[in-house]
Design a protein around this motif. Sequence first.
Motif, short mmCIF file in Angstrom:
data_model
loop_
_atom_site.label_atom_id
_atom_site.label_comp_id
_atom_site.label_asym_id
_atom_site.label_seq_id
_atom_site.Cartn_x
_atom_site.Cartn_y
_atom_site.Cartn_z
N SER A 74 -8.06 10.20 -25.68
CA SER A 74 -8.81 10.98 -26.66
C SER A 74 -10.23 11.28 -26.20
N LYS A 75 -10.75 10.43 -25.34
CA LYS A 75 -12.12 10.64 -24.84
C LYS A 75 -12.14 11.20 -23.42
N LYS A 76 -10.95 11.46 -22.89
CA LYS A 76 -10.83 12.08 -21.56
C LYS A 76 -11.47 11.21 -20.48
N LEU A 77 -11.19 9.92 -20.54
CA LEU A 77 -11.79 8.96 -19.61
C LEU A 77 -10.73 8.14 -18.91
N LEU A 144 -23.84 21.58 -26.32
CA LEU A 144 -22.48 22.05 -26.01
C LEU A 144 -21.64 20.90 -25.47
N LEU A 145 -22.21 20.13 -24.52
CA LEU A 145 -21.49 18.99 -23.98
C LEU A 145 -21.15 17.98 -25.07
N ALA A 146 -22.13 17.69 -25.92
CA ALA A 146 -21.92 16.70 -26.98
C ALA A 146 -20.83 17.13 -27.96
N GLU A 150 -19.29 13.26 -26.21
CA GLU A 150 -20.58 12.58 -26.27
C GLU A 150 -20.87 11.91 -24.93
N TYR A 151 -19.83 11.39 -24.30
CA TYR A 151 -19.95 10.74 -22.99
C TYR A 151 -20.53 11.71 -21.97
N ALA A 152 -20.02 12.95 -21.97
CA ALA A 152 -20.51 13.96 -21.03
C ALA A 152 -21.98 14.24 -21.23
N ALA A 153 -22.39 14.36 -22.48
CA ALA A 153 -23.80 14.63 -22.79
C ALA A 153 -24.67 13.46 -22.36
N THR A 263 -22.82 4.98 -28.66
CA THR A 263 -23.85 5.96 -28.28
C THR A 263 -23.68 7.29 -29.00
N ASP A 264 -22.82 7.33 -30.01
CA ASP A 264 -22.68 8.58 -30.78
C ASP A 264 -24.00 8.92 -31.45
N ASN A 265 -24.23 10.20 -31.61
CA ASN A 265 -25.49 10.69 -32.18
C ASN A 265 -25.37 10.72 -33.69
#
Length: 266
Positions: A74-77, A144-146, A150-153, A263-265
């Motif tokens: 789900s987080k593409k990790l 856009l990344l977020a 969120e990981y990408a941002a 680390t979510d905003n």
Amino acid sequence: MTPEEFFSSLWTDYVAMAPQAQQIRQAFESQGETVSNDHVAFRTLGLEPIGIERLEPHVLALGYRQLEPYEFPSKKLRAYGYVSDAPDAPRIFLSELKVEELSAEAGEILRRCASQVDATKVESPEVLWSGRLWDPVTWDEYQLLASESEYAAWVATLGLRPNHFTINVNQLTQTTEIEEVLQVVEGLGYAVNDSGGRVKGSPAQLLEQGSTMADRMQVDFAGGEQHEVPTCYYEFAKRYPDSTGKLFPGFVATSADKIFESTDNK
């Protein structure tokens, strides 16, 4: 570089991004506790020259071995855990983003970042606390990344550095349960990650975890803009013995999936 030097350098970088960790650690030490580190974790991009396969040699050179792979669809990790046979050695967790699973626009931003990395810097273990090795992204690109990851941002903005350290709750003598630790943390004024429950995992899974929500600080973006974003957080882990009587050495993917959200905003 010795493991002691490695973790000391990581801690110095980490507490600069997460001053809460220093204060939480001192709070426990003031109660007479000895605070030890269960594991430290890193985030990166699955791109040359900063993918896991390029960072892993620095971990192996410290006497660690790869434990097992983990997937977070789900987080593409994807991720790997690493352990050492040295007494009380912290575990290490390396994760990377599957950039190819993001949109073309998001992937273009991240590939631009990776393309600016001086590959010679990746040859030193110092790369693991080097921070951002590329030009700042714009605030619009961050958003856009977020919106996709969120990981990408986080990685695009903060670069390569320890994402979190972890208090080994098994070594505490007075506050011996994760929930008790979280109550101490909240008493110091820090928010707790309650995604998936305050305490993730269970004794049956041989691992319980909890964490703070990340500190926040002003970060430079392209064009001279500054914005406040989440940085790093502190985790807490309690391990249980397996059928052989040894403490479970690994990680639980379903729990780690929710820990990532520290680390979510929010």
